[in-house]
Motif scaffolding. Structure first.
Motif, PDB file in Angstrom:
ATOM      1  N   LEU A   1       9.295  15.920 -15.965  1.00 46.31           N
ATOM      2  CA  LEU A   1       8.511  16.725 -16.893  1.00 46.31           C
ATOM      3  C   LEU A   1       8.667  16.065 -18.255  1.00 46.31           C
ATOM      4  N   ILE A   2       7.548  15.732 -18.871  1.00 44.44           N
ATOM      5  CA  ILE A   2       7.561  15.053 -20.167  1.00 44.44           C
ATOM      6  C   ILE A   2       6.948  16.001 -21.183  1.00 44.44           C
ATOM      7  N   SER A   3       7.775  16.497 -22.096  1.00 45.80           N
ATOM      8  CA  SER A   3       7.316  17.398 -23.156  1.00 45.80           C
ATOM      9  C   SER A   3       6.889  16.548 -24.341  1.00 45.80           C
ATOM     10  N   VAL A   4       5.703  16.855 -24.882  1.00 41.49           N
ATOM     11  CA  VAL A   4       5.149  16.031 -25.957  1.00 41.49           C
ATOM     12  C   VAL A   4       4.663  16.918 -27.093  1.00 41.49           C
ATOM     13  N   ALA A   5       4.979  16.503 -28.307  1.00 42.94           N
ATOM     14  CA  ALA A   5       4.456  17.181 -29.497  1.00 42.94           C
ATOM     15  C   ALA A   5       3.180  16.468 -29.938  1.00 42.94           C
ATOM     16  N   VAL A   6       2.188  17.241 -30.348  1.00 43.12           N
ATOM     17  CA  VAL A   6       0.957  16.682 -30.900  1.00 43.12           C
ATOM     18  C   VAL A   6       1.134  16.621 -32.411  1.00 43.12           C
TER      19      VAL A   6
ATOM     20  N   ASP B   1       0.361  16.634 -36.419  1.00 44.45           N
ATOM     21  CA  ASP B   1      -0.393  17.618 -37.214  1.00 44.45           C
ATOM     22  C   ASP B   1      -1.873  17.302 -37.335  1.00 44.45           C
ATOM     23  N   HIS B   2      -2.225  16.032 -37.568  1.00 44.91           N
ATOM     24  CA  HIS B   2      -3.634  15.686 -37.786  1.00 44.91           C
ATOM     25  C   HIS B   2      -4.505  15.907 -36.535  1.00 44.91           C
ATOM     26  N   ALA B   3      -3.884  16.027 -35.359  1.00 46.14           N
ATOM     27  CA  ALA B   3      -4.643  16.176 -34.109  1.00 46.14           C
ATOM     28  C   ALA B   3      -4.517  17.561 -33.496  1.00 46.14           C
ATOM     29  N   ARG B   4      -3.862  18.489 -34.177  1.00 43.03           N
ATOM     30  CA  ARG B   4      -3.619  19.820 -33.611  1.00 43.03           C
ATOM     31  C   ARG B   4      -4.898  20.530 -33.174  1.00 43.03           C
ATOM     32  N   SER B   5      -5.964  20.373 -33.907  1.00 43.19           N
ATOM     33  CA  SER B   5      -7.211  21.068 -33.560  1.00 43.19           C
ATOM     34  C   SER B   5      -7.916  20.435 -32.360  1.00 43.19           C
ATOM     35  N   GLN B   6      -7.420  19.292 -31.897  1.00 41.87           N
ATOM     36  CA  GLN B   6      -8.075  18.585 -30.790  1.00 41.87           C
ATOM     37  C   GLN B   6      -7.199  18.470 -29.549  1.00 41.87           C
ATOM     38  N   VAL B   7      -6.221  19.357 -29.419  1.00 43.37           N
ATOM     39  CA  VAL B   7      -5.289  19.273 -28.294  1.00 43.37           C
ATOM     40  C   VAL B   7      -6.033  19.297 -26.960  1.00 43.37           C
ATOM     41  N   THR B   8      -6.998  20.196 -26.808  1.00 42.80           N
ATOM     42  CA  THR B   8      -7.694  20.299 -25.513  1.00 42.80           C
ATOM     43  C   THR B   8      -8.492  19.035 -25.193  1.00 42.80           C
ATOM     44  N   GLU B   9      -8.899  18.288 -26.223  1.00 48.93           N
ATOM     45  CA  GLU B   9      -9.629  17.045 -25.966  1.00 48.93           C
ATOM     46  C   GLU B   9      -8.720  15.933 -25.455  1.00 48.93           C
ATOM     47  N   LEU B  10      -7.407  16.090 -25.609  1.00 49.63           N
ATOM     48  CA  LEU B  10      -6.463  15.099 -25.092  1.00 49.63           C
ATOM     49  C   LEU B  10      -6.256  15.234 -23.586  1.00 49.63           C
ATOM     50  N   VAL B  11      -6.554  16.399 -23.040  1.00 49.99           N
ATOM     51  CA  VAL B  11      -6.257  16.674 -21.630  1.00 49.99           C
ATOM     52  C   VAL B  11      -6.906  15.671 -20.676  1.00 49.99           C
ATOM     53  N   PRO B  12      -8.207  15.364 -20.769  1.00 52.12           N
ATOM     54  CA  PRO B  12      -8.778  14.395 -19.817  1.00 52.12           C
ATOM     55  C   PRO B  12      -8.094  13.025 -19.871  1.00 52.12           C
ATOM     56  N   MET B  13      -7.746  12.572 -21.073  1.00 55.11           N
ATOM     57  CA  MET B  13      -7.053  11.292 -21.208  1.00 55.11           C
ATOM     58  C   MET B  13      -5.679  11.355 -20.540  1.00 55.11           C
TER      59      MET B  13
ATOM     60  N   ASP C   1       7.529  24.356 -29.783  1.00 55.75           N
ATOM     61  CA  ASP C   1       7.727  23.107 -30.511  1.00 55.75           C
ATOM     62  C   ASP C   1       7.162  21.895 -29.782  1.00 55.75           C
ATOM     63  N   ARG C   2       6.874  22.016 -28.515  1.00 49.58           N
ATOM     64  CA  ARG C   2       6.167  20.973 -27.762  1.00 49.58           C
ATOM     65  C   ARG C   2       4.834  21.562 -27.335  1.00 49.58           C
ATOM     66  N   ASP C   3       3.795  20.791 -27.478  1.00 49.66           N
ATOM     67  CA  ASP C   3       2.441  21.290 -27.228  1.00 49.66           C
ATOM     68  C   ASP C   3       1.952  21.025 -25.813  1.00 49.66           C
ATOM     69  N   ILE C   4       2.500  19.988 -25.205  1.00 46.40           N
ATOM     70  CA  ILE C   4       2.019  19.539 -23.899  1.00 46.40           C
ATOM     71  C   ILE C   4       3.218  19.216 -23.020  1.00 46.40           C
TER      72      ILE C   4
ATOM     73  N   ASP D   1      -2.137  10.178 -31.632  1.00 49.27           N
ATOM     74  CA  ASP D   1      -2.139  11.633 -31.810  1.00 49.27           C
ATOM     75  C   ASP D   1      -0.884  12.312 -31.263  1.00 49.27           C
ATOM     76  N   LEU D   2      -0.049  11.543 -30.561  1.00 56.38           N
ATOM     77  CA  LEU D   2       1.127  12.122 -29.911  1.00 56.38           C
ATOM     78  C   LEU D   2       2.398  11.721 -30.637  1.00 56.38           C
ATOM     79  N   GLY D   3       3.294  12.687 -30.788  1.00 53.51           N
ATOM     80  CA  GLY D   3       4.556  12.453 -31.483  1.00 53.51           C
ATOM     81  C   GLY D   3       5.721  12.388 -30.531  1.00 53.51           C
ATOM     82  N   GLN D   4       6.801  13.006 -30.938  1.00 50.38           N
ATOM     83  CA  GLN D   4       8.051  12.966 -30.201  1.00 50.38           C
ATOM     84  C   GLN D   4       7.890  13.525 -28.788  1.00 50.38           C
ATOM     85  N   SER D   5       8.596  12.905 -27.850  1.00 48.62           N
ATOM     86  CA  SER D   5       8.574  13.393 -26.472  1.00 48.62           C
ATOM     87  C   SER D   5      10.004  13.542 -25.961  1.00 48.62           C
ATOM     88  N   GLN D   6      10.131  14.354 -24.937  1.00 46.67           N
ATOM     89  CA  GLN D   6      11.421  14.557 -24.272  1.00 46.67           C
ATOM     90  C   GLN D   6      11.147  14.561 -22.776  1.00 46.67           C
TER      91      GLN D   6
END
Length: 152
Positions: free
Chosen positions: A70-75, A77-89, A105-108, A133-138
């Protein structure tokens, strides 16, 4: 307007969640309906979007993907309004099994399976770590995955 689920519908959902390959006759017998009625209810559940599809559940290890994580990823700030558009990628990344959008604290969260640790590291480096558009991951390794029952 959504469909109102009957007890028979709930029985159909439980039976199909346990075995999506049941014939209509077997399903009808399990839930105590006439085959024609059962077929009509299944079609209604599909058309209403309650049943979203049917798929094979593949054992990742048997298919050559010995590592699941399981990879937790933060989006960022500049891409927060486009989180759902990242899903297909994200869904198109080789090895990604599922994508979850979350609050907190993790968006995805990505559920990924790869052949080995080196492949998992490469997936994270190439597809997540270098994405603008993606930041820190765990990352957390999955030792065992048990699937629950369908809600009643």
């Amino acid at each position: 307007m959504g469909i109102v689920l009957t007890e028979s519908d709930r029985g159909i959902l439980r039976a199909l969640a346990a075995d999506g390959r049941l014939s209509n006759k077997e399903l009808a017998d399990r839930v105590g309906l006439a085959p024609s009625t059962c077929h009509g209810r299944v079609r209604a559940l599909e058309e209403a979007g309650v049943i979203r599809g049917y798929r094979a559940v593949v054992d990742p290890v048997a298919a050559g993907a010995a590592i699941s994580a399981l990879i937790s990823v933060a989006v960022l700030d500049h891409a927060r309004s486009q989180v759902t558009e990242l899903v297909p990628m994200l869904r198109a990344i080789p090895g990604v099994q599922q994508v979850f959008l979350l609050g907190g604290d993790r968006d995805i969260v990505l559920h990924a399976s790869t052949a080995d640790v080196a492949s998992l590291r490469e997936l994270i480096r190439v597809h997540i770590g270098s994405h603008p558009d993606l930041g820190q991951s765990q990352t957390q390794l999955i030792f065992e995955h048990a699937v629950g029952e369908v809600p009643a």
